[in-house]
Structures are given as C-alpha cells and as structure tokens.
Design an enzyme around this catalytic site. Structure first.
Site, mmCIF file in Angstrom:
data_model
loop_
_atom_site.group_PDB
_atom_site.id
_atom_site.type_symbol
_atom_site.label_atom_id
_atom_site.label_comp_id
_atom_site.label_asym_id
_atom_site.label_seq_id
_atom_site.Cartn_x
_atom_site.Cartn_y
_atom_site.Cartn_z
ATOM 1 N N ARG A 21 0.586 -1.748 0.174
ATOM 2 C CA ARG A 21 0.092 -0.014 -0.187
ATOM 3 C C ARG A 21 1.055 1.524 0.212
ATOM 4 N NH1 ARG A 21 -3.495 -2.615 3.289
ATOM 5 N NH2 ARG A 21 -2.289 -2.287 4.976
ATOM 6 N N SER A 38 -1.471 -16.098 5.869
ATOM 7 C CA SER A 38 -2.641 -15.731 6.459
ATOM 8 C C SER A 38 -3.652 -16.923 6.836
ATOM 9 C CB SER A 38 -2.815 -14.335 5.254
ATOM 10 O OG SER A 38 -3.734 -13.425 6.446
ATOM 11 N N ASN A 41 -5.187 -18.454 12.735
ATOM 12 C CA ASN A 41 -4.435 -19.350 13.975
ATOM 13 C C ASN A 41 -5.436 -19.305 14.909
ATOM 14 O OD1 ASN A 41 -2.499 -16.909 12.797
ATOM 15 N ND2 ASN A 41 -0.940 -18.331 13.837
ATOM 16 N N CYS A 42 -5.641 -18.009 15.464
ATOM 17 C CA CYS A 42 -7.068 -17.954 16.635
ATOM 18 C C CYS A 42 -8.604 -18.404 16.180
ATOM 19 C CB CYS A 42 -7.530 -16.611 16.967
ATOM 20 S SG CYS A 42 -5.331 -15.260 16.917
ATOM 21 N N THR A 271 16.350 -4.794 13.951
ATOM 22 C CA THR A 271 17.339 -5.527 14.431
ATOM 23 C C THR A 271 18.617 -4.746 14.726
ATOM 24 O OG1 THR A 271 17.739 -6.650 13.088
ATOM 25 C CG2 THR A 271 16.053 -7.485 14.079
ATOM 26 N N ILE A 276 17.654 -5.123 8.842
ATOM 27 C CA ILE A 276 16.536 -6.129 8.594
ATOM 28 C C ILE A 276 15.712 -5.997 10.577
ATOM 29 C CG2 ILE A 276 16.164 -8.505 9.866
ATOM 30 C CD1 ILE A 276 19.657 -9.331 8.726
ATOM 31 N N TYR A 277 14.598 -6.345 10.172
ATOM 32 C CA TYR A 277 13.142 -5.882 10.899
ATOM 33 C C TYR A 277 12.690 -6.946 11.780
ATOM 34 C CZ TYR A 277 13.845 -0.946 10.020
ATOM 35 O OH TYR A 277 14.437 0.268 9.270
ATOM 36 N N LYS A 432 -23.721 4.164 36.245
ATOM 37 C CA LYS A 432 -23.027 4.100 36.246
ATOM 38 C C LYS A 432 -22.263 3.345 36.169
ATOM 39 C CE LYS A 432 -23.327 6.581 40.687
ATOM 40 N NZ LYS A 432 -24.235 5.868 42.455
#
Ligand code: FAD
Length: 549
Positions: A21, A38, A41-42, A271, A276-277, A432
């Site tokens: 994007r 993608s 997992n959950c 990192t 490198i991230y 409340k």
C-alpha cells in the site's frame, strides 16, 4: 527496493500488505515455510470443536489472492535456511528439493514462535500433539473424528483452555494437567477461580500442581505419567506449554537476541542489523507498564508490528509503543480478560501499587439477562495512574477491559475512570458503568474517603493488629457464610449499635460486594473510628478461598 518478508502469517502478511500500500514500486517477496499464508491461528481450536465447520473459513487469504490484490511474490512451502547479513542474500530450501538464493535490500523477519516440546519420554508417540498451524489442527481433529474418547491437555493457558472447551463440545472426556495452582498464568490466581469452576462443572478433570514426566504407550492407547505417580490413560495428548521464539535464522545471522530468545528490536522494530526488521512472536518487546524487555505472543501486537515495520522499511518513521498484553479467553460461557500488569507481576518487580475489586452487573439489573462480573484494577498509590486490569464474568467483560486498556495506554488515572462517559441504556450498561464504579472505588481509596484493605493484606496482619471484623450484610446472608471471627451488624442498624464496636482497635467492614461496606465505613469514619472496608467484600473473599486442587 527489494523487501523480503520471512513468515507469511500474522505479522508477515500484515507487513507485506502494508508495504504494498505504501509502495507500488517495491519488489516484495513473502516467503512461508508451510503451505498456507495468512491463516487464522486463533480459529484453529474452533474447527476441532466443529464451531467453525468449514475449514476453508480459516484460510483468511490465499497466496493467489495476495498475488492478485497486492502484487506480492508469494512463495509457500519455502523454508529460509540462512541469511547472509553481509552479502545481503538469503538461502531458501524449496519443496522440490532445490535451493534458491535471493538478494535483498531489507528484510522483515516474522517467523513466529514454535510450541515448546519438552524432552519427556514419549513426546513423539503417535497421538501426542501440539497446535500451531492447520496441519496440527487436522491431526488433532482427525483423532477426535476417528473416535478418541479421552484427551489429556497438558497446560492450562489460553490455547489449552480453548482446546479443552472444544474437546468437551465433541464429547471427549478431558483431563487438564497444570503444573501451577491456577489456569491462565498471566492472571492473578483469584481471578481465575470462576474459570476453573466452569471447567469442573463441565466435567473436566482439573489437576493442579502436577508435573508431567512421560507419555507412555499402553494397550494400544496412551498414558500420561505424572511426577506424583498418577497415570492418566488417554487416547490423545496435547501439549500447550507455551511457545519459544523461532530465532535460529536470527542467531545464525548474528542478530542480538534476549535471554529468553526473543529477537532484540528497537522502537522502530529494527534489529541489531539496520536493514533487518523483526515482528511478532519472535521478538522481544518492551512491556508497556514496566518498560522491561518481555515476550508476548499475541495476534494484535504481531499485526500492528507488521504494519509499523513496513512503514519504517519504506521510509515512514513509525514507533511501536510496547505491549500491554491485552488478552481475552472465552470458555464455557465465562470470559476472562486482562490488560497491563498483574498484581503478581507488580509484586515481583517491587513496584508500589494498590488493588481494588468491584462486582458490578454488565447491564442494569432490572433489565433481563444481567450477569455479574468482577473487575480488578491495579494503580499507582501516589498518582492513581492505571497499571493493570483484569475482568472475569460473562457478557460485557470484553468491553470493560478494552476501555481500561485504552485508558492504560493513554496514561490515564483512576480519577479519569470516574469521569468517563460511556454508552448506556439498560440492555448495555448502567448509568454508572462498571468502569466508572472501579474509578469511584479506587479514587475514593486514594482520596481517603473510602479507606480499603485487600484480603491478602488483612490475612497478613499479625494477631495483635488484627482488626475487629464487622459483617454489615443481613443476618441471612451472614448465616449463609462469613469471614472467620466476623460480627454481624447490618448496615441499617449500624448507627444505633455503635456502642457494640470497640474504639481501641481498627475496624474492618465488609458486605457482599463492597457497597454496603463502603457506607458502613463512612458512618464509622464520621463517628471517629479507625476503619477500612474489605475491597470487593465477601465475593472477593470467595474468589480467594475457593480452591480446586
Ligand atoms: P505466525 O503467525 O506464527 O507466523 C509465522 C510463520 O512464519 C509461520 O507460519 C512459520 O511457518 C513461518 N516461518 C518460520 N520460520 C520460517 C522460515 N525460516 N522460512 C519461512 N517461513 C518461516 N493470539 C491472540 O491474540 N488471540 C487469540 O485468540 C489467539 N489464539 C491462538 C490460537 C492458537 C491455536 C495459536 C497457535 C495461536 C493463537 N494466538 C492468539 C497467537 C497468535 O496466533 C500469534 O501471536 C500470532 O500468529 C503471531 O504472529 P507471527 O507473525 O509472529 O507468527
């Protein structure tokens, strides 16, 4: 710009989509070891339980879709085996047995974390599983579909409890083995009591304080051997013992990792190699409350980190604020949720705090279907700044913990909770709101209007300082159960029975949830007594006292 993203699920796919994007020009290669990118997992435990009957629903986006919509070079069944940080190449082992080499300008590492597999004898026996991906799920579901009648779940964390619920839904007789004395380790123990009770009510055998030693093959089935000598015959075993960062590539490439293996990153998710991230379960993050390095394997942070890393790779400075550990579990109609620090975490770090409990209903009591919940709020004793919150109940717990999570990230105090304007009509809340109530109780404590004592503090007082305990509920409530040594004076009679209360000792009042106790405290304070209210009242006492092991 040639960007290589290693790991194509939560953090990796989010990074890839964001990168596209931001740049139509970048060459983006998304490399995934498994056959799917993608995927959800959950959602895996819920396919096993047939709550999500259609397996395809778990494939959130296919490689084809990523290619078409985001013009990504998606390579599944491709395992990155090495990163050369100097030559700026990676080596990829492909399923066809061939090896490919790619060059790169930037890398985003999103390899996730692998389930911990202990070195017990028998962990490799057929019928012993861990759950991370669709293939693991297929194996576990296959065993249930083929008629497994008994399951042993080792580990009572989030995934473990979700699996237990789904096994029970499939009619599988389930035993939960947990080394600690509570489920859901990140929570304070008392807040998990209703979950444990729900497990037991649904026929789950819950074994606390039990350590697994081995898994044995027995008469064509399996048996889990515990350190105490117990032997649990079963048809299948799932190990849910937590996860370990997949850091092999990072370590081999010479990147810094923390003591528990998480890849070290700065606030830009970079990192120790500037190009490198790294994101997701594989990294070490900053704990939002303590500022200390930690590892928090959750999908929300992994997703946001993917986005942030892509921003930084493509020249937009974007900071990650740290991880609060906002998490939620739903099981057997109960909801447990938390954000920020727990009490035990604060105790371990030596940070001063105060804790309050409230037990409000999720919506107006006069509107049908109201359900009780317990909120525990932890805050700084000087400034009132929020440090953490936990909720247990049914409907509406998610909403309150989400509100508190936002408040915590915004640096708000318990005084801000008093002022929060939240949506209300009888089917949704109360004028409340439970969050306001928590604010009133906590701010009242700090202002001195509502002095409170917690149950652990009360229990820790030496006999010579033990207070005079007064139960201000109705006689029938008192008769149904009360704290040891408590005297019963209902709040409506308190003003006329002051003479019965000694003036030379501290007085502690309590009621069912804290509200009548608060009024009693106000009456006694103004009559000159040294008095505190037991935070959360008898209901909190029950959370602490009901043990199940
Ligand atoms: P992953 O999503 O695990 O992706 C990493 C990918 O990298 C893997 O597919 C792996 O195959 C690939 N990979 C690793 N090494 C290489 C390599 N060398 N070459 C190529 N590919 C590689 N979190 C929540 O917040 N809420 C939940 O309800 C929840 N439920 C969960 C239920 C289950 C059963 C599981 C397993 C996890 C759950 N999680 C949940 C956790 C959440 O899924 C993770 O925190 C999140 O997926 C982490 O994202 P990630 O990108 O770091 O790793």
């Amino acid at each position: 710009m040639k960007l290589i993203i290693i790991g194509g699920v939560t953090g990796g796919a989010s990074a890839a989509a964001r990168a596209r994007r931001l740049s139509e020009d970048a060459e983006i290669i998304l490399i995934e070891r498994g056959p799917d990118v993608s995927f959800a997992n959950c959602g895996l435990p819920y396919h096993i339980g047939n709550v999500i009957p259609d397996r395809n629903k778990l494939l959130v986006v296919t490689p084809q879709r990523l290619r078409e919509r985001f013009r990504l070079d998606v390579r599944v069944n491709s395992n990155v085996t090495a990163i050369d940080p100097v030559a700026k190449t990676i080596t990829i082992a492909q399923r066809d047995g061939k090896t490919a080499v790619e060059t790169w300008d930037k890398i985003i590492l999103a390899p996730g974390a692998a389930p911990i597999r202990p070195a017990w004898p028998g962990v490799d026996l057929p019928g012993v599983f861990t759950l991370r991906n669709l293939q693991d799920m297929d194996r576990i579901k296959g065993a249930v579909d083929r008629g497994a009648k008994r399951a042993v779940m080792i580990g009572g964390g989030f995934i473990g409890l979700e699996l237990v619920e789904n096994f029970v839904a499939r009619g599988v007789q389930t035993t939960l083995v947990e080394r600690n004395q509570q489920v859901l380790g990140p929570f304070d123990a008392e807040m998990t009591t209703p979950i444990t009770e729900a497990l037991i009510q649904h026929g789950v055998q819950v074994l606390f304080g039990e350590t697994t030693m081995a898994i044995e093959s027995q008469d064509g089935a399996l048996a889990v051997r515990l350190e105490t000598g117990k032997l649990l015959p079963t048809d299948l075993v799932v190990m849910g013992l937590g996860v370990r960062p997949e850091n092999v590539l990072a370590v081999q490439a010479g990147l810094e990792v923390g003591p528990r293996g998480g890849i070290r990153v700065n606030e830009f998710l970079q990192t120790s190699h500037p190009d490198i991230y790294a994101v997701g379960d594989a990294i070490e993050v900053r704990d939002f409350v303590s500022g200390d390095p930690t590892q928090v394997p959750l999908a929300g942070p992994a997703n946001r980190q993917g986005r942030i890393a892509a921003d930084n790779v493509l020249g937009r400075k974007s900071r990650y604020r740290g991880t609060q550990g906002t998490a939620i579990l739903g099981a057997f109609g109960k909801t447990a949720a938390m954000t920020g620090a727990s009490e035990k975490m604060l105790q371990r770090s030596g940070r001063p705090y105060r804790a309050i409990y409230v037990h409000p209903a999720d919506h107006a009591g006069y509107y049908p279907g109201a359900e009780g919940m317990t909120l525990k709020v932890l805050f700084d004793p000087e400034t009132g700044k929020l440090l953490g919150a936990q909720g247990i109940g049914g409907n509406g717990v998610d909403k309150r913990i989400d509100v508190l999570a936002v408040a915590l990230q915004a640096g708000m105090t318990v005084y801000d909770l008093e002022q929060m304007e939240l949506c209300y009509s009888p089917q949704y809340g109360s004028a409340k709101d439970p969050v306001n109530m928590a604010g009133f109780v906590a701010a009242g404590l700090l202002r001195g209007d509502h002095p409170q004592i917690s149950l652990p503090e009360l229990r820790s007082l030496p006999p010579e300082r033990f207070p005079w305990l007064v139960d201000v509920r109705l006689p029938e409530e008192y008769a149904a159960g009360h704290l040891p040594d408590a005297v019963n004076i209902p709040v409506d009679e308190l003003r006329s029975r002051l003479a019965e209360i000694p003036t030379d000792r501290e007085v502690v009042t309590y009621c069912q949830v804290g509200q009548r106790g608060y009024l009693a405290t106000r009456i006694l304070l103004q009559a000159g007594y040294r008095v505190r209210n037991l935070s959360g009242g008898y209901r909190t006492y029950l959370l602490f006292s009901r043990t199940h092991h």
